[in-house]
Design a protein around this motif. Structure first.
Motif, PDB file in Angstrom:
ATOM      1  N   ALA A 107      46.902  49.797  48.774  1.00 40.32           N
ATOM      2  CA  ALA A 107      46.070  50.180  49.915  1.00 40.32           C
ATOM      3  C   ALA A 107      44.764  49.403  49.925  1.00 40.32           C
ATOM      4  CB  ALA A 107      45.797  51.683  49.872  1.00 40.32           C
ATOM      5  N   TRP A 108      44.166  49.211  48.768  1.00 40.20           N
ATOM      6  CA  TRP A 108      42.906  48.468  48.666  1.00 40.20           C
ATOM      7  C   TRP A 108      43.110  46.996  49.030  1.00 40.20           C
ATOM      8  CZ3 TRP A 108      38.149  49.598  49.053  1.00 40.20           C
ATOM      9  CH2 TRP A 108      37.146  48.741  48.577  1.00 40.20           C
ATOM     10  N   TYR A 109      44.253  46.433  48.674  1.00 44.61           N
ATOM     11  CA  TYR A 109      44.556  45.056  49.040  1.00 44.61           C
ATOM     12  C   TYR A 109      44.661  44.912  50.561  1.00 44.61           C
ATOM     13  CZ  TYR A 109      45.652  43.966  44.141  1.00 44.61           C
ATOM     14  OH  TYR A 109      45.588  43.764  42.783  1.00 44.61           O
ATOM     15  N   TYR A 110      45.323  45.880  51.191  1.00 42.92           N
ATOM     16  CA  TYR A 110      45.414  45.855  52.658  1.00 42.92           C
ATOM     17  C   TYR A 110      44.024  45.943  53.280  1.00 42.92           C
ATOM     18  CZ  TYR A 110      50.447  46.073  53.589  1.00 42.92           C
ATOM     19  OH  TYR A 110      51.770  45.765  53.726  1.00 42.92           O
ATOM     20  N   TYR A 111      43.195  46.782  52.720  1.00 45.29           N
ATOM     21  CA  TYR A 111      41.832  46.926  53.234  1.00 45.29           C
ATOM     22  C   TYR A 111      41.058  45.617  53.088  1.00 45.29           C
ATOM     23  CZ  TYR A 111      37.073  48.670  53.796  1.00 45.29           C
ATOM     24  OH  TYR A 111      35.783  48.855  54.225  1.00 45.29           O
ATOM     25  N   GLY A 156      38.535  37.965  51.488  1.00 45.15           N
ATOM     26  CA  GLY A 156      38.573  39.424  51.381  1.00 45.15           C
ATOM     27  C   GLY A 156      39.692  39.926  50.500  1.00 45.15           C
ATOM     28  N   PHE A 157      40.889  39.354  50.659  1.00 41.90           N
ATOM     29  CA  PHE A 157      42.017  39.798  49.838  1.00 41.90           C
ATOM     30  C   PHE A 157      41.792  39.449  48.372  1.00 41.90           C
ATOM     31  CE2 PHE A 157      46.040  38.730  47.743  1.00 41.90           C
ATOM     32  CZ  PHE A 157      46.693  39.947  47.821  1.00 41.90           C
ATOM     33  N   LEU A 158      41.316  38.238  48.098  1.00 42.33           N
ATOM     34  CA  LEU A 158      41.101  37.824  46.712  1.00 42.33           C
ATOM     35  C   LEU A 158      40.038  38.684  46.041  1.00 42.33           C
ATOM     36  CD1 LEU A 158      41.210  33.928  47.122  1.00 42.33           C
ATOM     37  CD2 LEU A 158      43.048  35.479  46.452  1.00 42.33           C
ATOM     38  N   ARG A 159      38.973  39.003  46.767  1.00 42.47           N
ATOM     39  CA  ARG A 159      37.941  39.869  46.202  1.00 42.47           C
ATOM     40  C   ARG A 159      38.472  41.282  45.960  1.00 42.47           C
ATOM     41  NH1 ARG A 159      32.862  37.476  46.709  1.00 42.47           N
ATOM     42  NH2 ARG A 159      32.864  35.595  47.998  1.00 42.47           N
ATOM     43  N   ALA A 160      39.373  41.721  46.838  1.00 47.75           N
ATOM     44  CA  ALA A 160      39.955  43.050  46.653  1.00 47.75           C
ATOM     45  C   ALA A 160      40.814  43.105  45.399  1.00 47.75           C
ATOM     46  CB  ALA A 160      40.780  43.430  47.883  1.00 47.75           C
ATOM     47  N   SER A 209      38.357  43.994  42.248  1.00 43.46           N
ATOM     48  CA  SER A 209      37.999  45.412  42.094  1.00 43.46           C
ATOM     49  C   SER A 209      39.237  46.292  41.963  1.00 43.46           C
ATOM     50  CB  SER A 209      37.159  45.865  43.297  1.00 43.46           C
ATOM     51  OG  SER A 209      37.826  45.571  44.520  1.00 43.46           O
ATOM     52  N   GLY A 210      40.324  45.926  42.666  1.00 43.42           N
ATOM     53  CA  GLY A 210      41.538  46.717  42.590  1.00 43.42           C
ATOM     54  C   GLY A 210      42.173  46.707  41.216  1.00 43.42           C
ATOM     55  N   ARG A 211      42.241  45.542  40.596  1.00 45.38           N
ATOM     56  CA  ARG A 211      42.869  45.462  39.272  1.00 45.38           C
ATOM     57  C   ARG A 211      41.988  46.081  38.195  1.00 45.38           C
ATOM     58  NH1 ARG A 211      45.626  39.662  38.323  1.00 45.38           N
ATOM     59  NH2 ARG A 211      46.704  40.899  36.733  1.00 45.38           N
ATOM     60  N   GLY A 241      43.075  39.564  34.182  1.00 48.82           N
ATOM     61  CA  GLY A 241      43.342  38.856  35.431  1.00 48.82           C
ATOM     62  C   GLY A 241      42.234  39.039  36.444  1.00 48.82           C
ATOM     63  N   ALA A 242      41.652  40.230  36.497  1.00 48.89           N
ATOM     64  CA  ALA A 242      40.559  40.488  37.432  1.00 48.89           C
ATOM     65  C   ALA A 242      39.333  39.645  37.096  1.00 48.89           C
ATOM     66  CB  ALA A 242      40.203  41.971  37.419  1.00 48.89           C
ATOM     67  N   PHE A 243      38.979  39.572  35.815  1.00 55.52           N
ATOM     68  CA  PHE A 243      37.823  38.772  35.415  1.00 55.52           C
ATOM     69  C   PHE A 243      38.077  37.275  35.625  1.00 55.52           C
ATOM     70  CE2 PHE A 243      36.653  42.583  32.837  1.00 55.52           C
ATOM     71  CZ  PHE A 243      35.413  42.792  33.420  1.00 55.52           C
ATOM     72  N   ALA A 244      39.315  36.848  35.454  1.00 54.06           N
ATOM     73  CA  ALA A 244      39.640  35.442  35.704  1.00 54.06           C
ATOM     74  C   ALA A 244      39.478  35.105  37.190  1.00 54.06           C
ATOM     75  CB  ALA A 244      41.066  35.143  35.245  1.00 54.06           C
ATOM     76  N   MET A 245      39.934  35.998  38.049  1.00 60.56           N
ATOM     77  CA  MET A 245      39.774  35.785  39.489  1.00 60.56           C
ATOM     78  C   MET A 245      38.302  35.804  39.883  1.00 60.56           C
ATOM     79  SD  MET A 245      41.009  35.215  42.473  1.00 60.56           S
ATOM     80  CE  MET A 245      42.777  35.515  42.302  1.00 60.56           C
TER      81      MET A 245
END
Length: 200
Positions: free
Chosen positions: A129-133, A142-146, A149-151, A181-185
């Motif tokens: 849901a957060w990815y869609y948002y 927007g998707f990459l930033r999501a 925080s999502g992961r 993975g989140a910190f790498a992104m």
């Protein structure tokens, strides 16, 4: 040069491939067929599509910041559809996390799946849901930033499921992988973008 000569010059510039555009631009400017930078001439007032597109591309490359990706905003209908999808997935996720067995029993037999795994499914629904948002935010990244925080949120929820709901310890490994993975992104998004080298 006349307005027709100036228009022909900018039209030919737009029709040439990128590899030869700069050379043609220099030659055309020297002959007065296209406007010089900052000058006012008929070709500038004609606002030929090719010349305007090139100027816009140059301005984008100069004003771009780290993490920006060129592209158009999604259509309004697609944005609303994504927001609606994010809303109902978010409600399902919240229900599965708060009342896992009660929510799961609406469609399935809750006795077949342990409560921790139902909550894991709820956490995955929340991330989706957060990815869609994020995709519907209209921001180029927007998707990459999501996903960042999502992961990170998913990692925290998985750890909580292990600690407070007796989840399998293997979920800790999944939490660590998602956090890494989140910190790498995040590091990639914050790194300065390198300009593309001209071909030819």
């Amino acid at each position: 040069p006349t307005a027709r000569d100036a228009f022909h010059g900018t039209f030919l510039l737009a029709a040439l491939p990128d590899s030869g555009s700069e050379q043609f631009l220099t030659a055309a400017r020297s002959k007065g067929l296209v406007p010089r930078r900052g000058s006012d001439c008929p070709a500038r007032r004609l606002t030929c599509h090719g010349a305007v597109s090139r100027c816009s591309a140059e301005n984008q490359s100069e004003d771009s910041v780290a993490g920006d990706i060129p592209g158009k905003s999604p259509p309004r209908a697609a944005t609303r559809s994504a927001q609606l999808t994010a809303a109902y997935l978010g409600l399902i996720a919240l229900s599965l996390l708060v009342r896992p067995r009660g929510t799961f029993s609406v469609l399935f037999d809750p006795s077949e799946v342990p409560s921790p795994w139902i909550r894991v499914f709820g956490a995955l629904c929340a991330v989706l849901a957060w990815y869609y948002y994020g995709a519907a935010s209209g921001h180029p990244t927007g998707f990459l930033r999501a996903t960042v925080s999502g992961r990170l949120a998913l990692a925290a929820v998985l750890v909580a499921i292990v600690i407070f709901d007796g989840g399998a310890r293997g979920l800790l490994l999944l939490a660590a992988i998602n956090a890494a993975g989140a910190f790498a992104m995040l590091r990639t998004l914050r790194s300065p973008t390198k300009p593309l080298k001209p071909s030819g």
